[in-house]
Motif scaffolding. Structure first.
Motif, mmCIF file in Angstrom:
data_model
loop_
_atom_site.group_PDB
_atom_site.id
_atom_site.type_symbol
_atom_site.label_atom_id
_atom_site.label_comp_id
_atom_site.label_asym_id
_atom_site.label_seq_id
_atom_site.Cartn_x
_atom_site.Cartn_y
_atom_site.Cartn_z
ATOM 1 N N TRP A 288 42.451 28.946 35.520
ATOM 2 C CA TRP A 288 43.083 30.252 35.721
ATOM 3 C C TRP A 288 43.859 30.704 34.476
ATOM 4 C CZ3 TRP A 288 48.451 30.761 35.514
ATOM 5 C CH2 TRP A 288 49.169 29.560 35.537
ATOM 6 N N VAL A 289 44.086 32.011 34.415
ATOM 7 C CA VAL A 289 45.024 32.625 33.475
ATOM 8 C C VAL A 289 45.809 33.658 34.260
ATOM 9 C CG1 VAL A 289 43.614 32.287 31.403
ATOM 10 C CG2 VAL A 289 43.413 34.427 32.691
ATOM 11 N N ALA A 290 46.936 34.081 33.712
ATOM 12 C CA ALA A 290 47.701 35.166 34.317
ATOM 13 C C ALA A 290 47.802 36.298 33.303
ATOM 14 C CB ALA A 290 49.090 34.698 34.730
ATOM 15 N N VAL A 291 47.429 37.493 33.749
ATOM 16 C CA VAL A 291 47.537 38.702 32.941
ATOM 17 C C VAL A 291 48.661 39.529 33.541
ATOM 18 C CG1 VAL A 291 46.363 40.768 32.108
ATOM 19 C CG2 VAL A 291 45.064 38.644 32.433
ATOM 20 N N ASN A 292 49.716 39.734 32.751
ATOM 21 C CA ASN A 292 50.905 40.434 33.264
ATOM 22 C C ASN A 292 51.350 39.837 34.602
ATOM 23 O OD1 ASN A 292 50.882 42.068 31.015
ATOM 24 N ND2 ASN A 292 49.862 43.755 32.046
ATOM 25 N N HIS A 293 51.377 38.531 34.680
ATOM 26 C CA HIS A 293 51.820 37.740 35.840
ATOM 27 C C HIS A 293 50.852 37.757 37.020
ATOM 28 C CE1 HIS A 293 55.602 37.113 33.779
ATOM 29 N NE2 HIS A 293 55.656 38.418 33.564
ATOM 30 N N GLU A 294 49.690 38.376 36.868
ATOM 31 C CA GLU A 294 48.669 38.375 37.922
ATOM 32 C C GLU A 294 47.680 37.240 37.658
ATOM 33 O OE1 GLU A 294 44.822 41.028 39.278
ATOM 34 O OE2 GLU A 294 46.484 42.052 38.274
ATOM 35 N N ARG A 295 47.586 36.319 38.585
ATOM 36 C CA ARG A 295 46.719 35.154 38.417
ATOM 37 C C ARG A 295 45.248 35.558 38.567
ATOM 38 N NH1 ARG A 295 47.744 29.165 39.778
ATOM 39 N NH2 ARG A 295 45.657 28.335 40.024
ATOM 40 N N ILE A 296 44.417 35.142 37.598
ATOM 41 C CA ILE A 296 42.992 35.442 37.599
ATOM 42 C C ILE A 296 42.249 34.127 37.488
ATOM 43 C CG2 ILE A 296 41.126 36.578 36.336
ATOM 44 C CD1 ILE A 296 43.230 38.645 35.443
ATOM 45 N N GLU A 297 41.290 33.904 38.383
ATOM 46 C CA GLU A 297 40.573 32.636 38.437
ATOM 47 C C GLU A 297 39.104 32.763 38.052
ATOM 48 O OE1 GLU A 297 41.434 30.878 42.250
ATOM 49 O OE2 GLU A 297 43.544 30.624 41.736
ATOM 50 N N ASN A 298 38.745 33.867 37.432
ATOM 51 C CA ASN A 298 37.375 34.092 36.954
ATOM 52 C C ASN A 298 37.428 34.491 35.488
ATOM 53 O OD1 ASN A 298 36.020 33.806 39.554
ATOM 54 N ND2 ASN A 298 37.107 35.681 40.085
ATOM 55 N N SER A 299 36.341 34.281 34.783
ATOM 56 C CA SER A 299 36.282 34.682 33.378
ATOM 57 C C SER A 299 36.611 36.161 33.262
ATOM 58 C CB SER A 299 34.903 34.378 32.809
ATOM 59 O OG SER A 299 34.668 32.987 32.833
ATOM 60 N N VAL A 300 37.334 36.490 32.199
ATOM 61 C CA VAL A 300 37.862 37.847 32.074
ATOM 62 C C VAL A 300 37.927 38.237 30.596
ATOM 63 C CG1 VAL A 300 40.285 37.073 32.035
ATOM 64 C CG2 VAL A 300 39.738 39.368 32.876
ATOM 65 N N VAL A 301 37.818 39.534 30.373
ATOM 66 C CA VAL A 301 38.023 40.124 29.054
ATOM 67 C C VAL A 301 39.288 40.966 29.151
ATOM 68 C CG1 VAL A 301 37.100 41.696 27.319
ATOM 69 C CG2 VAL A 301 35.548 40.166 28.575
ATOM 70 N N VAL A 302 40.229 40.692 28.258
ATOM 71 C CA VAL A 302 41.517 41.384 28.253
ATOM 72 C C VAL A 302 41.719 41.986 26.871
ATOM 73 C CG1 VAL A 302 44.012 41.100 28.511
ATOM 74 C CG2 VAL A 302 42.458 39.736 29.906
ATOM 75 N N GLY A 303 42.101 43.261 26.836
ATOM 76 C CA GLY A 303 42.308 43.920 25.552
ATOM 77 C C GLY A 303 43.712 44.467 25.404
ATOM 78 N N SER A 304 44.137 44.571 24.167
ATOM 79 C CA SER A 304 45.488 45.039 23.864
ATOM 80 C C SER A 304 45.678 46.526 24.143
ATOM 81 C CB SER A 304 45.826 44.744 22.397
ATOM 82 O OG SER A 304 44.914 45.400 21.541
ATOM 83 N N ARG A 305 44.596 47.239 24.373
ATOM 84 C CA ARG A 305 44.690 48.667 24.710
ATOM 85 C C ARG A 305 44.405 48.925 26.180
ATOM 86 N NH1 ARG A 305 42.173 51.328 19.242
ATOM 87 N NH2 ARG A 305 43.877 50.634 17.900
ATOM 88 N N GLY A 306 44.627 47.905 26.994
ATOM 89 C CA GLY A 306 44.503 48.061 28.435
ATOM 90 C C GLY A 306 43.171 47.649 29.026
#
Length: 127
Positions: free
Chosen positions: A20-38
């Motif tokens: 898992w990872v947390a994006v803005n404190h939201e736990r995500i348990e699947n592969s994800v793409v996160v960008g600095s522009r939202g």
């Protein structure tokens, strides 16, 4: 492991652990793409051996200056053919384990860079 980024308007990777990872404190348990522009997109892969050129072509379409590929619990490099779409757009690609990718993304996003983290999230038994 808890991450403490500097104050930034970009979404941040606030924690990570096995599976898992947390994006803005939201736990995500699947592969994800996160960008600095939202940008936040599901990345349709759950194991390194499922990755294909199409996964990296999706990243190229985002127009970031740098893609950080978090390859899971250990560092594994994408095949050169996979990153051709990124190279064609002159987009940098850095590969590291997912924990290091989270930390590096936060630093670069906090500097105002247009960066994307493509994070392979594997279940702990898959690692």
């Amino acid at each position: 492991m808890k991450l403490q980024p500097d104050k930034s308007d970009a979404q941040t990777l606030t924690a990570h652990g096995p599976g898992w990872v947390a994006v803005n404190h939201e736990r995500i348990e699947n592969s994800v793409v996160v960008g600095s522009r939202g940008e936040r997109l599901a990345w349709d892969c759950s194991r390194f051996d499922e990755l294909r050129a199409e996964h990296f072509a999706q990243l190229a379409s985002l127009g970031a200056e740098l893609v950080i590929f978090g390859s899971g619990a250990r560092i594994r490099f994408p095949q050169p053919a996979w990153i051709q779409p990124l190279m064609a757009r002159r987009t940098g690609v850095e590969t590291m384990d997912t924990g290091a990718a989270c930390r590096t993304y936060n630093i670069l996003a906090g500097e105002g860079r247009h960066v994307v983290a493509a994070l392979l999230i594997e279940r702990p038994e898959d690692g």
